[in-house]
Structures are given as C-alpha cells and as structure tokens.
Design a protein around this motif. Structure first.
Motif, PDB file in Angstrom:
ATOM      1  N   GLY A 187      28.174  50.541  57.907  1.00 38.74           N
ATOM      2  CA  GLY A 187      29.507  51.134  57.784  1.00 38.74           C
ATOM      3  C   GLY A 187      29.425  52.621  57.506  1.00 38.74           C
ATOM      4  N   LEU A 188      28.573  52.990  56.553  1.00 35.98           N
ATOM      5  CA  LEU A 188      28.426  54.406  56.206  1.00 35.98           C
ATOM      6  C   LEU A 188      27.920  55.195  57.400  1.00 35.98           C
ATOM      7  N   ILE A 235      28.387  54.552  60.486  1.00 35.17           N
ATOM      8  CA  ILE A 235      29.473  54.726  61.446  1.00 35.17           C
ATOM      9  C   ILE A 235      30.396  55.851  60.977  1.00 35.17           C
ATOM     10  N   PHE A 236      30.679  55.853  59.675  1.00 35.28           N
ATOM     11  CA  PHE A 236      31.542  56.893  59.110  1.00 35.28           C
ATOM     12  C   PHE A 236      30.943  58.278  59.360  1.00 35.28           C
ATOM     13  N   MET A 253      31.146  59.266  62.997  1.00 36.26           N
ATOM     14  CA  MET A 253      32.479  59.687  63.419  1.00 36.26           C
ATOM     15  C   MET A 253      32.681  61.157  63.059  1.00 36.26           C
ATOM     16  N   ASN A 254      32.222  61.536  61.873  1.00 41.20           N
ATOM     17  CA  ASN A 254      32.321  62.931  61.469  1.00 41.20           C
ATOM     18  C   ASN A 254      31.533  63.829  62.411  1.00 41.20           C
ATOM     19  N   MET A 260      30.787  63.310  65.404  1.00 42.28           N
ATOM     20  CA  MET A 260      31.465  63.391  66.697  1.00 42.28           C
ATOM     21  C   MET A 260      32.600  64.411  66.654  1.00 42.28           C
ATOM     22  N   VAL A 261      33.386  64.394  65.576  1.00 43.82           N
ATOM     23  CA  VAL A 261      34.514  65.327  65.488  1.00 43.82           C
ATOM     24  C   VAL A 261      34.010  66.764  65.486  1.00 43.82           C
ATOM     25  N   LEU A 274      32.967  67.693  68.829  1.00 47.14           N
ATOM     26  CA  LEU A 274      34.124  67.966  69.692  1.00 47.14           C
ATOM     27  C   LEU A 274      34.621  69.384  69.472  1.00 47.14           C
ATOM     28  N   VAL A 275      34.671  69.786  68.191  1.00 48.55           N
ATOM     29  CA  VAL A 275      35.134  71.139  67.880  1.00 48.55           C
ATOM     30  C   VAL A 275      34.187  72.151  68.521  1.00 48.55           C
ATOM     31  N   TRP A 324      32.385  71.748  71.113  1.00 44.70           N
ATOM     32  CA  TRP A 324      32.597  71.743  72.552  1.00 44.70           C
ATOM     33  C   TRP A 324      33.890  72.453  72.916  1.00 44.70           C
ATOM     34  N   SER A 325      34.968  72.144  72.179  1.00 47.44           N
ATOM     35  CA  SER A 325      36.285  72.613  72.604  1.00 47.44           C
ATOM     36  C   SER A 325      36.389  74.120  72.469  1.00 47.44           C
ATOM     37  N   TYR A 326      35.668  74.701  71.529  1.00 50.13           N
ATOM     38  CA  TYR A 326      35.698  76.154  71.441  1.00 50.13           C
ATOM     39  C   TYR A 326      34.672  76.780  72.357  1.00 50.13           C
ATOM     40  N   ASP A 327      33.880  75.878  72.952  1.00 51.83           N
ATOM     41  CA  ASP A 327      32.985  76.341  73.997  1.00 51.83           C
ATOM     42  C   ASP A 327      32.176  77.551  73.572  1.00 51.83           C
ATOM     43  N   GLU A 333      29.297  78.744  75.629  1.00 49.03           N
ATOM     44  CA  GLU A 333      29.391  79.185  77.019  1.00 49.03           C
ATOM     45  C   GLU A 333      29.653  80.681  77.108  1.00 49.03           C
TER      46      GLU A 333
END
Lengths: 232, 744
Positions: free
Chosen positions: B58-59, B61-62, B65-66, B68-69, B72-73, B75-78, B81
């Motif tokens: 469980g831990l 996975i927790f 998830m962090n 991954m977030v 994502l940040v 990646w999204s601010y790229d 690149e």
C-alpha cells in the motif's frame, strides 16, 4: 473560481450518493474504534486518502487533456470535447439519481472478489497509515460521479487545475462521509432523501455549466480555425 | 491406483498447485505471487500483527502515485525540451522536481524491491534463472540511470518507470496468486468436510483423538448429523446414510451392523459405532481427493506444448532484449536502449503463456469433481472433447442392473393369486436382485388378496435359490433356478417345460416357484434401460458422434428404444472381443463407457475410458474418467464441460502467444514505454486467470445442482457449504426432513 465552488457543491451534495456506495467502508473503519474522537481521526485519515487519490487522478486527467490539446490542436478541441463529455456524464448521473431517468438495477451485489479482499485488509487494520491507504484505494473504486468529474478535470488541460478540481471535489465529499462514518445516522431517512434530491439537481446543474463551457470552447475554436489556415 | 496417478512431487504451500522444483524442509511456493500472498495470509491470520506485507504494498503504491504526479509536472512544463526559454528558474525547478522524485522512489525500491530480490536470490540458489531476476536488473538499470542523470544534469530521469514496474509486478503477481488459490477452492472445501477429531471408543470409554491417529481395528462413534470420518464396518446400530459425495447416489441408504460405510458420507439419524477398516490416509474421500490432486499434476498435451514454448521463450527473450539494447544503444544512445530493453523483458515475460493451460485445467478439474466427474489428468479432459465414437457396455451401463419381472407363466392359471402371494412372501425375506424384482412386481390385474401367509425356517441355497416352510396345507416352498428345482426333485409340468426350453435357448433370466413337489410358476425377467439412457445417446448423436453398444449377452430386446435412434448393437462379445471391437469400429477418438467390472480391458484400450458408479472404489478401474454416480447425464455434462475447457485453453494460448509476439515486436522497435509494458504484462496474466476462473461458473448438471436459492458459483465465502449444497442432490432437503420427521 465560480466553477470550483460548483464542483465543491457537486461533491458536497453529491456525496449522499457516495454515502450509499462508500458509506459502508466508512462505517467499517469506525467499527472498532473505542471513542468518537478516535473514530473521527480515523475518518479524517480515510478522507485524506480519498482526496489524495482524487487529486492524483485529477493530475493525470489534466496532463492528458493538456497533451491532447497540444498534440491535436486543429483536429480536436480537447478541452471542449472533454467538457462536453463531462457535462453529458454529469447530467446523466444527476438525472439518474433524481430518479428522472430509470436507474440501472444493481447487479447481483457480489463484491469484486480480488479488490474486496485487498481493501478489507486495510479497512479493519489498526493504525492511521492503513486507514489512509484504505482511503487511497477506495478512491480508485468505480463511480459514475467520479468519472464525470475526471472528465471535467481533463477539460482543464492543466496538471494543477485538474488536481485542484479533483481535490475540491474530494473535499466536498468529506463532510457527509465524515458524518456517515462518525454519526452513523445523524440524519433522518426523510432528510437524507431530501438531500439526495437536491444533490441530484446540483449534479445536473454542474453538468449544464460544463456543457455550456464546452459549447463556448467549440465556438472559440471554430472562429480560430480559419486563422490557423492563413498562418500556415 | 494406476501408475498414471502416482503421488506428485510437491505442491505450492500457498495455492496447493504442483511446483516443479523440490526443496526440502522449507516453504515451497510456485511463484513470487504465492510467496507474497502467503506472507499476507499469514499476517491476516494473526490479528495482533501489523499486516506489514500488505501495508508495504500500500505504501509503495502511495509513493508511486506521488512520483507519477511529480513526473507529470516535469513533463507538462516540458522543462527539458526548451529549458533555455524559461531561464535559470526552470532549471532549478526541474532539479527540485527530480530530487523529489528520487526521494519518493527510494522507499518504493526498499519496500517492494526487497521481497523481489529475496525471491530472485532464492530461485538463483536453487538453480532457477527466473524472469524476476531479469526484471530486477531492468528496474535497477532504470533507477541507476536516473540517479546518474540527476547528478550529471542529463536529459532524462526514469524514476516513475522503476516505481511502476515494481508496483505493477507485485500487484499483478499477488492477484495472480489469489486467482490460483481460487482454482483449488473446491478441493479444499471437500477436504474440510472431514472432522479433525473423532470419538474413539476404547474399553467402553470415549476419547477425543485426532483423525490421523486412527488405526484399522479401532472403533469410533459417529453421532447423527455427523460426517463419517473413515472407511469402516458398522458394529452397532442402524442409520440412514447419505453417500452421494462418494457414490454419487442420490437415494439415501439404510445401513446396519456389518455394512460398509465410507469416509465423507453423512450419518443422518443413528449413533453408529464403526470399526475402522482402512487408515485415514487411504479412506475413500482421501483417495478421491488424491486422485483429483494427482490429475492436476499430470501434465497434459497442451501443457507440454506450452512448457516447450516457455523453455524456448526465456533464452529467446533475453537474446532479443540484449539485441534491442545493442541496436538502440548504437543508434540512439543509452537511454532509449535501456527503456526498450526493459520493455522487451517486461512484455515478453511468459507468465501468461505459462499460466494459460494449467489455470484452465486446474479450475476445470475442481469444478468437474464438484459435479461428480473425475478426470485422471488434463489430457483426458481435453480428449473427451474430441471423441467421435462412443461405445457403451450394456449391462449396468445402459441398463440399471436391477431387472424387472417381465411376465409370469403359471402351470395352472386358477392358482394365480396364491402362487404370486407365496412368491412375494418368500422374496421379501431375502435380498437378491431377482427377488427384489419379484418384490417390486405389481401384477396386472392386481391380486384379489394382496397379502399371503408368512414363511418360517427360511433357508438360503447359495447360487441356487431360497426355500422356506409355510406350514399348514402349503408346506415347503422353493424359489430359484431350474437347476435348484431339478436338484430338489421337484417335477416340472409339461406346459412349463416347453416354456423353459425356449427360454434357455434365449438365455433369458428366470426363476421358478415350486410347492407341493412341483413347479407352479416361472418368472421371466428383463433388464431395464436407465431412464436417461435414450436421451443421453440422442444428445451424443445430435452432437455428431457415433454410438455403438457392445453387449456381452445377446438379449438385445431391452435396447429397443435405443435402437430406434440408429445405434449399432454388437452382442455376444467376450471382454477381449469388446477390446478388439473398439479398433474395428474405427473412430478417430474412441470412448468406452462401462461400469468397470467386466469391461476393464476395453476401458483401458479405448482412447478415453469412462467408468460409471466408481465413487466408492476409485482404484478399481483403468478408466480415464470416473463418473461418481450411475447417471449418464453426467457424461453429457462432462463432454460439454470438456469442450468449454478446451475452448478456454485455446483462447488463453492464442491470447498469450499473440500478445507476447506483438508486444515483443513493439517493445524491440522502441514504441512501448516500460510502464505500459508492465501494465500490459499484469493485465495479460490477469486476463488468463480470470478467463480460466470463468470455468468455475459453468453450470453443474441438474442432478448435482445445489438446492434452490443457493448460488452455484464457488466464489461464495463459504466454500464448504457451497461444496455441500452442490454435492447434495435435488430433493435432498425433503428427504432429510422426512428422515428427521421420522425421528420426532
């Protein structure tokens, strides 16, 4: 801001729907607690877990929406489409809860076996960490309202905005879930039924706002499209 | 028991399925999932523990998830690149996000990497070069490269890959193990039927002892409502006994002193004292369980094929992975090479391929046992689906084995009532299948005076007949064979002599009744067809199979209703002739259906030997398939079920094989991100598992179906009750109530 407020209201009022689905989990968390305070603490940790998961999912959707709109700016207006999908889902969900649309009959009520055995281990375990994790995993359970909200989060097209939508939604569901977990039945059946009705229409309203937003996005992109042709 | 069912080597300590590697004196698990699941199960059994294993997952996975977030940040601010456009702040933000990812990834590595390392190390020590080891290498490479990139300001980090691969791998394997456990649920439910402790009677004192400690010769007490724990002879008292679980017979039987009882059958209404005749490890129920477990261990044709592929798969996959790394490394640099190599390893993990057959077979064997159909091995299960010629033994298979009175010929029709009454009274005092037929004979027109005088001084003449003195004007009455009449010197009237002569030419079975020194009547018997026989044969033919009847005698008249549906009937065959007949009739896959008594050679010679009514005596026959009961409908059920199983296996294999092939191609081309490869791997295995578990929802035959209101799937929480209700026949509740009502 207006939108986040609506999302919060949808979460808050829509959570009478959540109590139906997840209230059992909340109750089983509190089941073994010796005192009300201890139970409240456990409920808070549980809720925090759920809000965490919703936020993560929101971040994913926001990222997905952003990528879609970036990859295919001319082909698909991703935020508009997502907002429209969210709107349709929300209106459908709201109408179904308000009994305007006939509800799908609950399928045989058999718990999903593998997920069930997994969750049960955390729900009844001592320690706040486990309760938090139970919240984290409950957040992943399938739920129509959740999907609609996720589509909304995707429509924002931004990681943080998506997270914010889902976090606010999660916080909105918190009060009633806390009540359900702690007080059991502080609300009378009649009041709960009233609440359910209002909640349903609130969800419909959020859906309509989302639809309107999607339509306005579409019009924007329609007017912007010829400009692109000239650019290239 | 035949050599085909020799005791298998070892079973997984978690799911009870066979394992290949044997290591003495330590827990054995068939896979990483089972090792993990066993740890979870042990901890949940002990409520005082913190359930650390599951919390660990469980831990992880927790934390993932962090990660991954934050990824994502990133990646999204790229930021990587076009970092220059954003200036120094963007670089600082990027480094901060990367460091956070590292901080959050480290615990995941510790939490989930450790058990995987443990498992891989364990495997390596036992000479197994497993996929887990390769994946660990991949995860370590992704993590190591990311740290390197972080320190040297390289372009990419892959913390999320390391996290997701570990989480998906562990979660997937654990769910897989849970699925495996479900395939053996039906068997465990059967095992739990027998009590752990029994009441041993020693010197008239009752002791509670463990079932395992019983020895032949011991006496045990079994109270009403309890299951009989052991094979034995009743020494005291009588009771109604439900033996369906071992014999498949849905009628209750009434047993008393010196009758045999079987382990697993249910004592309904008497406090029985039973003398043990076989040790617990050889009791009927235990042998039944052993047979099913052994059948799961015998690798079938499909299994051998899959094993062959899997053996080739691992070296092939490693070569492809190495090649991928080399090619991508030469053309695109280290990081795409690393990712592509890891993706190849993940997607090519032959888990689904390895599971495709055994999962379906294991799930099917358990379900079939619940339906009263025992397959000796997975091969028999698969072969039954292909049978195109069914040969039936006649007596005891198509017919019930209990003859009925066909007609009575009287020396003097005026004496009809007296003669029939005498026969009925005499038949009532002894139990033989012919006297049973006379007892059940309801003459037409009915007798004017339905009951006759009572006999005394009953004498049984083994192999010949029975005689008794009715006293008064009647005197001694005899009922038996023609030889019996002649040995006793009873005369045979001319009218009957003719009838008897014709009968002996036809080999019809008969019994003569004599009193006052001469034979008064001859009873003729005929076999009766099983009520479901014609329907079952018709069903077989509708399904496109040919049907033949191989009979030892030539009284084929009884087969008239079957012959009407165009069945080849071959009569007057010796047991060895039956065997020859099988090859002469020429089917592609030939099944022989018999009762296993006088057709053993044919059963063994057929491609699929099917024996009826062998519940109480599993070891007796050479059959590939045993129907516990005498019900031919179970045969039809077994065929349909085997077809469903073969279908499932085929789909599993097609799916697993094409998934692996396409996946490896994509991954080698570098088009598959490792996270998606890991997700696809877990999804594929779970699909194979859940597809196989669908077989457990296959409806049971009506006669074995549970009572109304009870769901017939085995995912109910109470597996024992499920097994019980499934094994208890229709109308069982009423019979039980009737038995109880009789007591009160």
């Amino acid at each position: 801001m207006m939108e986040l407020l609506l999302v919060f209201m949808a979460g808050f009022l829509g959570s009478s729907h959540c109590v139906g689905m997840c209230g059992g989990f909340a109750l089983s968390i509190g089941g073994a607690s010796p005192s009300l305070w201890r139970n409240t603490q456990r409920q808070l940790f549980y809720t925090a877990g759920r809000v965490f998961t919703y936020s993560v999912l929101g971040a994913f959707m926001g990222f997905g929406g952003w990528r879609l709109s970036r990859e295919f700016p001319a082909l698909v207006n991703a935020p508009a489409v997502l907002a429209l999908i969210a709107g349709v889902l929300l209106v459908y969900q709201g109408l179904a809860t308000a009994n305007v649309r006939p509800r799908r009959s609950r399928s045989d009520g058999r718990t999903p076996c593998l997920a069930g055995s997994f969750l049960a281990n955390f729900l009844t375990a001592p320690g706040f960490g486990n309760v938090f994790l139970a919240g984290v995993f409950t957040g992943l359970l399938p739920c129509g309202l959740l999907y609609a909200m996720l589509a909304l989060a995707g429509g924002t097209g931004d990681v943080f905005a998506g997270m914010a939508v889902m976090a606010v939604f999660g916080l909105g569901t918190a009060p009633l879930m806390l009540l359900a977990g702690c007080g059991g039945s502080l609300l009378t059946l009649r009041r709960r039924q009233h609440m359910l009705k209002i909640a349903a229409w609130c969800v419909v309203l959020t859906g309509v706002v989302s639809l309107a937003r999607g339509v306005s996005f579409l019009q924007l992109s329609a007017s912007a499209a010829p400009a692109c042709l000239f650019c290239n | 028991m035949t050599s085909r069912t020799a005791a298998p080597a070892a079973y997984c300590d978690h799911c009870g399925l066979p394992v290949a590697a044997v290591a003495a004196n330590e827990p054995r698990y068939c896979c990483f999932g089972c090792r993990f699941a066993a740890a979870v199960a042990q901890e949940s059994g002990d409520t005082g523990q913190l359930r650390w294993t599951l919390t660990r997952l469980g831990l992880a996975i927790f934390f993932s998830m962090n990660v991954m977030v934050f990824t994502l940040v990133l990646w999204s601010y790229d930021v990587y690149e076009t970092p220059l456009e954003h200036g120094e702040a963007a670089f600082a933000l990027r480094d901060l996000l990367r460091s956070v990812c590292l901080l959050l990834t480290a615990p995941v590595l510790l939490l989930l990497g450790a058990p995987l390392v443990e498992n891989a190390w364990h495997d390596l020590r036992h000479g197994i070069f497993g996929v887990d080891f390769l994946m660990l290498l991949g995860v370590a490479a992704a993590f190591g490269y990311s740290i390197f990139s972080l320190v040297t300001n390289g372009p990419h980090v892959y913390f999320e890959v390391a996290c997701m691969v570990l989480v998906v791998l562990t979660l997937g394997r654990w769910l897989e193990a849970t699925g495996k456990l479900k395939t053996t649920e039906a068997l465990r439910a059967l095992e739990k039927l027998l009590p752990q402790s029994v009441r041993l009677i020693k010197n008239n004192v009752e002791h509670s002892v463990a079932l395992e400690s019983l020895q032949p010769g011991d006496e045990v007490l079994v109270l009403p409502g309890e299951r009989i724990p052991i094979d034995g002879l009743i020494t005291q008292n009588r009771a109604s006994i439900d033996e369906q679980i071992v014999t498949g017979e849905s009628m209750l039987c009434h047993k008393g002193p010196l009758d045999t009882v079987y382990a697993g059958s249910l004592n309904l209404d008497g406090a029985l004292t039973i003398q043990v005749t076989a040790p617990p490890s050889e009791s009927t129920l235990q042998r039944l369980l052993d047979a099913v477990v052994a059948s799961a261990h015998a690798p079938g044709r499909w299994q051998r094929a899959a094993d062959r592929w899997t053996r080739w798969f691992l070296p092939a996959v490693v070569s492809i992975a190495v090649l991928t790394v080399a090619v991508h490394g030469a053309t695109g640099g280290v990081q795409p090479a690393l990712l592509a190599g890891l993706s190849v390893l993940l997607i090519a993990c032959p888990c689904a391929l390895g599971l495709a057959t055994p999962m379906a077979v294991w799930a099917a064997l358990g379900r079939a046992a619940l339906a009263g159909v025992l397959f000796r091995d997975g091969d028999a299960l698969a072969r039954l689906a292909q049978v195109d010629l069914f040969c039936f033994d006649k007596t005891g298979t198509l017919t019930t084995g209990q003859p009925v009175v066909e007609n009575v010929v009287l020396a003097d029709p005026a004496q009809r009532c007296d003669v029939l009454n005498l026969a009925g009274a005499l038949a009532a005092v002894c139990s033989h299948r012919l006297t049973t037929a006379i007892k059940q004979f309801a003459p037409e027109p009915p007798l004017a005076m339905p009951s006759g005088p009572l006999p005394h001084d009953v004498t049984l003449h083994p192999g010949l007949g029975v005689s008794a003195d009715f006293g008064g004007v009647i005197g001694v009455v005899g009922l038996g064979s023609r030889r019996f009449m002649e040995e006793r010197g009873w005369s045979i009237p001319e009218s009957l002599r003719e009838v008897l002569h014709g009968a002996s030419a036809d080999e019809r079975s008969l019994a003569c009744l004599a009193h006052g020194g001469s034979v008064r009547a001859v009873f003729f018997f005929r076999e009766q067809l099983r009520p479901e026989a014609a329907g079952a044969i018709k069903q077989l033919q509708t399904d496109g199979a040919r049907v033949a009847v191989l009979s030892g005698d030539h009284t084929a008249a009884v087969l008239a209703p079957i012959a009407a549906v165009s069945v080849q009937v071959h009569t007057s065959l010796l047991p060895t002739d039956k065997q020859k007949m099988l090859s002469k009739l020429g089917g592609n896959v030939v099944a022989m259906v018999g009762d296993g008594v006088n057709d053993a050679p044919a059963l063994a010679a057929a491609d699929v030997g099917i024996a009826l009514g062998c519940g109480a005596d599993l070891s007796r026959d050479a059959a590939d398939i045993c129907l516990l009961g005498n019900d031919l409908d179970r045969l039809i059920w077994g065929i349909q079920f085997s077809r469903a199983t073969v279908q499932t296996i085929k789909w599993n294999l097609i799916w697993a094989f094409s998934y692996n092939t396409i996946g490896v191609l994509l991954a080698a081309a570098g088009w598959l991100h490792p996270v998606f490869a890991a997700l696809a791997m877990a999804a594929s295995s779970l699909m194979v598992v859940s597809n196989s578990l669908q077989l457990q929802n296959f409806p049971l035959p009506p006669s074995a179906a549970p009572a109304k209101g009870v769901d017939d799937t085995s995912d109910s929480h109470d597996g024992v009750n499920d097994a019980l209700s499934a094994l208890a026949g229709n109308g069982r509740a009423e019979e039980f109530a009737a038995a109880g009502g009789g007591l009160s």
